[in-house]
Scaffold this motif. Structure first.
Motif, short mmCIF file in Angstrom:
data_model
loop_
_atom_site.label_atom_id
_atom_site.label_comp_id
_atom_site.label_asym_id
_atom_site.label_seq_id
_atom_site.Cartn_x
_atom_site.Cartn_y
_atom_site.Cartn_z
N ASP A 56 0.85 -1.19 0.00
CA ASP A 56 0.00 0.00 0.00
C ASP A 56 0.89 1.24 0.00
O ASP A 56 1.55 1.53 0.99
N ALA A 57 0.91 1.93 -1.14
CA ALA A 57 1.71 3.15 -1.27
C ALA A 57 0.78 4.34 -1.06
O ALA A 57 -0.06 4.64 -1.91
N THR A 58 0.90 5.00 0.09
CA THR A 58 0.02 6.11 0.45
C THR A 58 0.84 7.36 0.68
O THR A 58 1.86 7.33 1.37
N TRP A 59 0.41 8.47 0.09
CA TRP A 59 1.07 9.75 0.29
C TRP A 59 0.09 10.70 0.98
O TRP A 59 -1.01 10.95 0.49
N ASN A 60 0.52 11.23 2.13
CA ASN A 60 -0.23 12.26 2.84
C ASN A 60 0.41 13.62 2.61
O ASN A 60 -0.18 14.65 2.95
N SER A 61 1.63 13.62 2.07
CA SER A 61 2.35 14.84 1.70
C SER A 61 3.38 14.49 0.64
O SER A 61 3.65 13.32 0.39
N ALA A 62 3.99 15.50 0.06
CA ALA A 62 4.97 15.28 -1.01
C ALA A 62 6.23 14.59 -0.49
O ALA A 62 6.97 13.98 -1.27
N THR A 63 6.49 14.68 0.79
CA THR A 63 7.73 14.10 1.34
C THR A 63 7.58 12.65 1.76
O THR A 63 8.57 12.01 2.14
N ASP A 64 6.37 12.11 1.72
CA ASP A 64 6.17 10.70 2.12
C ASP A 64 6.82 9.75 1.13
O ASP A 64 6.79 9.96 -0.08
N VAL A 65 7.43 8.69 1.66
CA VAL A 65 7.98 7.59 0.85
C VAL A 65 7.41 6.31 1.45
O VAL A 65 7.80 5.91 2.54
#
Length: 85
Positions: A43-52
């Motif tokens: 599960d690839a989830t981004w809550n902000s641009a800096t999330d990896v």
């Protein structure tokens, strides 16, 4: 040694040899099964641009499925990293 005792010993040896053949096949096939069972859902989830979503020193994604989720609106041209390897 009587003929009946010899027959009994022969049967025990044949049974033992059959067990060895089965165990050898199991030892050959078990690692293949375990390798194929490794596939996972990432599960690839981004809550902000800096999330990896995935950070690992060594990562093999072959056979895995990825679910992408954006929980924010990225700016045009933003680069989203899935795996930091």
């Amino acid at each position: 040694m009587t003929a009946s005792r010899l027959m009994a010993n022969t049967m025990q040896i044949k049974t033992f040899m059959s067990s060895l053949v089965f165990l050898r096949a199991l030892l050959i096939l078990l690692p293949l099964f375990l390798l194929s069972a490794k596939a996972a859902v990432v599960d690839a989830t981004w809550n902000s641009a800096t999330d990896v979503p995935v950070t690992a020193a060594s990562y093999t994604a072959t056979g895995n499925t990825v679910n992408f989720t954006l929980n924010y609106a990225p700016v045009t041209g933003a680069i989203l990293t899935v795996v930091n390897n």
